[in-house]
Scaffold this motif. Structure first.
Motif, PDB file in Angstrom:
ATOM      1  N   VAL A 135       0.858  -1.178   0.000  1.00 60.91           N
ATOM      2  CA  VAL A 135       0.000   0.000   0.000  1.00 60.91           C
ATOM      3  C   VAL A 135       0.898   1.234   0.000  1.00 60.91           C
ATOM      4  O   VAL A 135       1.758   1.391   0.866  1.00 60.91           O
ATOM      5  CB  VAL A 135      -0.925   0.014   1.235  1.00 60.91           C
ATOM      6  CG1 VAL A 135      -1.765   1.286   1.256  1.00 60.91           C
ATOM      7  CG2 VAL A 135      -1.811  -1.217   1.242  1.00 60.91           C
ATOM      8  N   SER A 136       0.706   2.124  -0.974  1.00 60.23           N
ATOM      9  CA  SER A 136       1.546   3.309  -1.122  1.00 60.23           C
ATOM     10  C   SER A 136       1.234   4.349  -0.050  1.00 60.23           C
ATOM     11  O   SER A 136       0.076   4.730   0.145  1.00 60.23           O
ATOM     12  CB  SER A 136       1.318   3.920  -2.512  1.00 60.23           C
ATOM     13  OG  SER A 136       1.796   5.247  -2.572  1.00 60.23           O
ATOM     14  N   PHE A 137       2.278   4.810   0.641  1.00 59.00           N
ATOM     15  CA  PHE A 137       2.094   5.916   1.578  1.00 59.00           C
ATOM     16  C   PHE A 137       1.624   7.164   0.845  1.00 59.00           C
ATOM     17  O   PHE A 137       0.692   7.853   1.289  1.00 59.00           O
ATOM     18  CB  PHE A 137       3.398   6.217   2.327  1.00 59.00           C
ATOM     19  CG  PHE A 137       3.337   7.522   3.090  1.00 59.00           C
ATOM     20  CD1 PHE A 137       2.785   7.557   4.360  1.00 59.00           C
ATOM     21  CD2 PHE A 137       3.783   8.705   2.516  1.00 59.00           C
ATOM     22  CE1 PHE A 137       2.688   8.761   5.054  1.00 59.00           C
ATOM     23  CE2 PHE A 137       3.694   9.910   3.202  1.00 59.00           C
ATOM     24  CZ  PHE A 137       3.145   9.929   4.468  1.00 59.00           C
ATOM     25  N   GLY A 178      13.828  11.287   7.562  1.00 59.36           N
ATOM     26  CA  GLY A 178      12.488  11.774   7.859  1.00 59.36           C
ATOM     27  C   GLY A 178      11.595  11.820   6.645  1.00 59.36           C
ATOM     28  O   GLY A 178      10.393  12.083   6.760  1.00 59.36           O
ATOM     29  N   PHE A 179      12.165  11.578   5.456  1.00 55.48           N
ATOM     30  CA  PHE A 179      11.332  11.371   4.271  1.00 55.48           C
ATOM     31  C   PHE A 179      10.565  10.057   4.445  1.00 55.48           C
ATOM     32  O   PHE A 179      11.120   9.067   4.936  1.00 55.48           O
ATOM     33  CB  PHE A 179      12.193  11.261   3.012  1.00 55.48           C
ATOM     34  CG  PHE A 179      12.637  12.583   2.438  1.00 55.48           C
ATOM     35  CD1 PHE A 179      11.852  13.719   2.508  1.00 55.48           C
ATOM     36  CD2 PHE A 179      13.863  12.677   1.779  1.00 55.48           C
ATOM     37  CE1 PHE A 179      12.268  14.916   1.953  1.00 55.48           C
ATOM     38  CE2 PHE A 179      14.289  13.873   1.224  1.00 55.48           C
ATOM     39  CZ  PHE A 179      13.482  15.006   1.317  1.00 55.48           C
ATOM     40  N   PRO A 180       9.317   9.990   4.025  1.00 55.94           N
ATOM     41  CA  PRO A 180       8.552   8.754   4.210  1.00 55.94           C
ATOM     42  C   PRO A 180       8.988   7.637   3.271  1.00 55.94           C
ATOM     43  O   PRO A 180       9.411   7.876   2.146  1.00 55.94           O
ATOM     44  CB  PRO A 180       7.110   9.191   3.912  1.00 55.94           C
ATOM     45  CG  PRO A 180       7.253  10.373   2.998  1.00 55.94           C
ATOM     46  CD  PRO A 180       8.502  11.078   3.453  1.00 55.94           C
ATOM     47  N   ARG A 181       8.873   6.405   3.766  1.00 52.22           N
ATOM     48  CA  ARG A 181       9.106   5.231   2.948  1.00 52.22           C
ATOM     49  C   ARG A 181       8.019   5.084   1.894  1.00 52.22           C
ATOM     50  O   ARG A 181       7.005   5.779   1.916  1.00 52.22           O
ATOM     51  CB  ARG A 181       9.124   3.973   3.826  1.00 52.22           C
ATOM     52  CG  ARG A 181      10.358   3.816   4.690  1.00 52.22           C
ATOM     53  CD  ARG A 181      10.307   2.488   5.416  1.00 52.22           C
ATOM     54  NE  ARG A 181      11.583   2.145   6.007  1.00 52.22           N
ATOM     55  CZ  ARG A 181      11.937   2.451   7.250  1.00 52.22           C
ATOM     56  NH1 ARG A 181      11.095   3.111   8.023  1.00 52.22           N
ATOM     57  NH2 ARG A 181      13.116   2.109   7.721  1.00 52.22           N
ATOM     58  N   LEU A 230      10.672  12.628  -5.778  1.00 52.63           N
ATOM     59  CA  LEU A 230      10.277  13.896  -5.161  1.00 52.63           C
ATOM     60  C   LEU A 230       8.802  13.886  -4.785  1.00 52.63           C
ATOM     61  O   LEU A 230       8.419  14.307  -3.687  1.00 52.63           O
ATOM     62  CB  LEU A 230      10.574  15.053  -6.116  1.00 52.63           C
ATOM     63  CG  LEU A 230      10.125  16.448  -5.646  1.00 52.63           C
ATOM     64  CD1 LEU A 230      10.843  16.855  -4.371  1.00 52.63           C
ATOM     65  CD2 LEU A 230      10.355  17.484  -6.742  1.00 52.63           C
ATOM     66  N   ALA A 231       7.952  13.407  -5.679  1.00 50.06           N
ATOM     67  CA  ALA A 231       6.520  13.362  -5.380  1.00 50.06           C
ATOM     68  C   ALA A 231       6.226  12.449  -4.206  1.00 50.06           C
ATOM     69  O   ALA A 231       5.384  12.762  -3.348  1.00 50.06           O
ATOM     70  CB  ALA A 231       5.736  12.924  -6.611  1.00 50.06           C
ATOM     71  N   GLU A 232       6.896  11.304  -4.132  1.00 48.40           N
ATOM     72  CA  GLU A 232       6.630  10.350  -3.056  1.00 48.40           C
ATOM     73  C   GLU A 232       7.050  10.880  -1.697  1.00 48.40           C
ATOM     74  O   GLU A 232       6.377  10.643  -0.698  1.00 48.40           O
ATOM     75  CB  GLU A 232       7.361   9.032  -3.331  1.00 48.40           C
ATOM     76  CG  GLU A 232       6.769   8.212  -4.468  1.00 48.40           C
ATOM     77  CD  GLU A 232       7.609   6.995  -4.796  1.00 48.40           C
ATOM     78  OE1 GLU A 232       7.031   6.009  -5.289  1.00 48.40           O
ATOM     79  OE2 GLU A 232       8.838   7.017  -4.569  1.00 48.40           O
ATOM     80  N   VAL A 233       8.173  11.608  -1.640  1.00 50.53           N
ATOM     81  CA  VAL A 233       8.693  12.033  -0.337  1.00 50.53           C
ATOM     82  C   VAL A 233       8.234  13.427   0.062  1.00 50.53           C
ATOM     83  O   VAL A 233       8.382  13.817   1.222  1.00 50.53           O
ATOM     84  CB  VAL A 233      10.244  11.971  -0.301  1.00 50.53           C
ATOM     85  CG1 VAL A 233      10.737  10.575  -0.639  1.00 50.53           C
ATOM     86  CG2 VAL A 233      10.880  13.017  -1.231  1.00 50.53           C
ATOM     87  N   ALA A 234       7.668  14.199  -0.845  1.00 50.91           N
ATOM     88  CA  ALA A 234       7.371  15.610  -0.545  1.00 50.91           C
ATOM     89  C   ALA A 234       6.002  16.031  -1.046  1.00 50.91           C
ATOM     90  O   ALA A 234       5.847  17.107  -1.630  1.00 50.91           O
ATOM     91  CB  ALA A 234       8.454  16.512  -1.143  1.00 50.91           C
ATOM     92  N   SER A 235       4.992  15.174  -0.783  1.00 52.47           N
ATOM     93  CA  SER A 235       3.624  15.518  -1.173  1.00 52.47           C
ATOM     94  C   SER A 235       2.629  15.216  -0.059  1.00 52.47           C
ATOM     95  O   SER A 235       1.487  14.821  -0.319  1.00 52.47           O
ATOM     96  CB  SER A 235       3.220  14.747  -2.434  1.00 52.47           C
ATOM     97  OG  SER A 235       4.054  15.065  -3.522  1.00 52.47           O
ATOM     98  N   CYS A 236       3.059  15.431   1.182  1.00 51.94           N
ATOM     99  CA  CYS A 236       2.129  15.247   2.298  1.00 51.94           C
ATOM    100  C   CYS A 236       2.165  16.425   3.264  1.00 51.94           C
ATOM    101  O   CYS A 236       1.515  16.393   4.313  1.00 51.94           O
ATOM    102  CB  CYS A 236       2.425  13.947   3.045  1.00 51.94           C
ATOM    103  SG  CYS A 236       4.052  13.896   3.826  1.00 51.94           S
ATOM    104  N   GLN A 237       2.897  17.487   2.910  1.00 51.36           N
ATOM    105  CA  GLN A 237       3.062  18.600   3.835  1.00 51.36           C
ATOM    106  C   GLN A 237       1.748  19.336   4.104  1.00 51.36           C
ATOM    107  O   GLN A 237       1.499  19.777   5.230  1.00 51.36           O
ATOM    108  CB  GLN A 237       4.110  19.590   3.315  1.00 51.36           C
ATOM    109  CG  GLN A 237       5.486  19.000   3.101  1.00 51.36           C
ATOM    110  CD  GLN A 237       5.686  18.540   1.670  1.00 51.36           C
ATOM    111  OE1 GLN A 237       4.968  17.675   1.187  1.00 51.36           O
ATOM    112  NE2 GLN A 237       6.648  19.139   0.984  1.00 51.36           N
ATOM    113  N   LEU A 238       0.914  19.492   3.093  1.00 48.63           N
ATOM    114  CA  LEU A 238      -0.368  20.156   3.300  1.00 48.63           C
ATOM    115  C   LEU A 238      -1.231  19.358   4.268  1.00 48.63           C
ATOM    116  O   LEU A 238      -1.832  19.921   5.199  1.00 48.63           O
ATOM    117  CB  LEU A 238      -1.115  20.314   1.967  1.00 48.63           C
ATOM    118  CG  LEU A 238      -0.888  21.593   1.175  1.00 48.63           C
ATOM    119  CD1 LEU A 238       0.549  21.684   0.681  1.00 48.63           C
ATOM    120  CD2 LEU A 238      -1.858  21.674  -0.002  1.00 48.63           C
TER     121      LEU A 238
END
Length: 473
Positions: A38-40, A83-86, A105-113
């Motif tokens: 399951v993708s984070f 601290g980047f997500p798996r 980049l999208a996987e590790v830096a698209s949850c800040q909002l």
């Protein structure tokens, strides 16, 4: 459902959510699942984002409760050196999983909002810290070689793994969230705005091209240490004209009038003398035109996934749009800027080859049409959106749902047997919003996450800044 006034259906869905258990089940039946991973990334933007947006629109506490529960379950994904997500989780073991030692980049830096807004609602510092850590990592990236955030990062040290850059798949929402975080948090986070403008400066001077015969404006990837353009365009990149339009529509004028302060010497050579706000808007219109042509050129009326462009030749040997724009500005005689004119298909001259004929019900083009209509007021974008909707009805609708197409080059070219959730969350939602005269979520009060779930704009209070250790930008 709330946006469309479907109250009865919303209440049924809320009852279902209230009974949902996001705990990863280690049941024997999980072995039968087609995909154990399951993708984070997808879980955060779709489930977490959807729950938070449902709470914002309804004020029903169950959605916030479930969002907080889900975030707690996802927390182990952040247990990396950086601290980047798996990548995600194994639904059979319940453990985090990686696909190698890197993440896009999208996987590790698209949850800040999502995590910042959750922190705002719950008051929990751990949620804010996960969002802030991602930005802390990105602040450390040396952009002297790439000009903007590159595509791939090590999960242990947070450092970039190559120089390739893109706004397409694997990178798109990472750039998108620079502008949207700035807007969501009340236009106070100066670093995210600065990074957004630096990114656009680089895109303007290095990644925007026009085809030699038809004059199609497109945005392409740049590969590796040789900085080689890919001369191709993905459907996924068709979110970008909407991002540019959103920036023009929402950012104050002084952001653009002061943009020259962030130019590198090479950027100053190409961009000085131009009105930066106008440049952003013309680029948005031109890219939107090409994304529309990817639909209009096909017999089905729907877009291929990927096209490969004809290599640059005279009259603009570099192929760079900024060079063509400068030539137009000096020599133009009242015509529209290059790439922004209507580009009907004539004598079968496309200026590109189709590399992937599938259409996956993607939302990016209609998302941009919605934002271009909001930014320009031009009804043309609504008219084009309606044509796409009619094509969807004709080619993609089935007895029970909508299906991706196998070949957009012909009518009745075959369908895949699935319907991605983003078709409902994004494609149909943006089409619906495009045809409304009064917007239920105005862009000066709401920000859409990358899955089209709207969050209300807010500012951190003094107490929140103290509790979360938020420094003044």
């Amino acid at each position: 459902m709330l946006l469309m006034g479907l109250t009865e259906q919303f209440e049924r869905a809320m009852a279902f959510v209230s009974q949902s258990d996001f705990t990863i089940q280690r049941a024997q039946s999980a072995k039968l699942h087609m995909n154990r991973e399951v993708s984070f990334f997808e879980t955060a933007i779709r489930y977490l984002g959807g729950l938070l947006s449902a709470y914002a629109l309804s004020n029903e506490a169950v959605f916030l409760q479930k969002a907080d529960e889900l975030a707690s379950i996802l927390a182990p994904a952040f247990d990396t050196g950086s601290g980047f997500p798996r990548f995600g989780f194994d639904i059979l073991t319940g453990l985090p999983v990686d696909r190698g030692i890197s993440g896009s980049l999208a996987e590790v830096a698209s949850c800040q909002l999502e995590y910042a807004y959750l922190a705002r609602l719950t008051g929990k510092k751990e949620h804010y810290d996960r969002s802030a850590k991602i930005f802390d990592n990105l602040r450390q990236v040396n952009l002297s070689e790439t000009g903007m955030l590159p595509k791939s990062y090590g999960l242990m040290n947070g450092e970039p793994l190559d120089r390739s850059i893109s706004v397409g798949g694997g990178s798109d929402s990472g750039h998108e969230y620079l502008l949207k975080y700035y807007l969501l948090t009340g236009q106070k986070d100066d670093w995210s705005l600065d990074m957004y403008m630096r990114t656009i400066n680089h895109v303007m001077t290095k990644m925007l091209y026009v085809t030699p015969r038809r004059g199609l404006l497109y945005i392409t990837d740049i590969y590796g240490f040789r900085d080689t353009p890919a001369y191709r365009m993905e459907h996924l990149s068709c979110f970008f004209p909407g991002l540019l339009a959103l920036g023009v529509h929402t950012l104050p004028p002084d952001v653009f009038s002061n943009a020259h302060k962030g130019f590198t010497p090479s950027q100053a050579e190409k961009l000085s003398g131009h009105d930066v706000r106008d440049l952003h808007m013309w680029a948005a219109i031109g890219l939107g035109e090409t994304c529309w042509r990817m639909y209009a050129d096909e017999a089905s009326g729907l877009s291929p996934e990927l096209i490969a462009m004809r290599f640059p030749t005279a009259p603009v040997p570099s192929g760079l749009w900024v060079d063509a724009f400068t030539d137009w500005k000096v020599n133009g005689t009242g015509s529209l800027p290059p790439g922004t004119e209507d580009k009907p298909l004539m004598d079968n001259v496309r200026d590109y080859e189709v590399s992937n004929r599938n259409y996956y019900l993607r939302p990016e083009t209609v998302e941009s049409m919605y934002l271009l209509w909001k930014a320009t007021g031009d009804e043309l974008w609504r008219d084009r959106g309606w044509v796409i909707f009619e094509a969807l009805e004709k080619e993609a609708r089935t007895e029970v749902a909508y299906a991706p197409l196998k070949n957009v080059a012909v009518t009745d070219g075959g369908q895949h047997d699935d319907m991605p959730s983003f078709f409902l969350a994004e494609t149909l939602k943006y089409l619906y919003l495009l045809f409304l005269d009064e917007d239920p979520v105005p862009l000066d009060k709401w920000v859409y996450n990358t899955e089209a779930h709207p969050f209300p704009i807010f500012e951190w209070s003094s107490l929140e800044k103290s509790n979360f250790n938020i420094s003044e930008s």
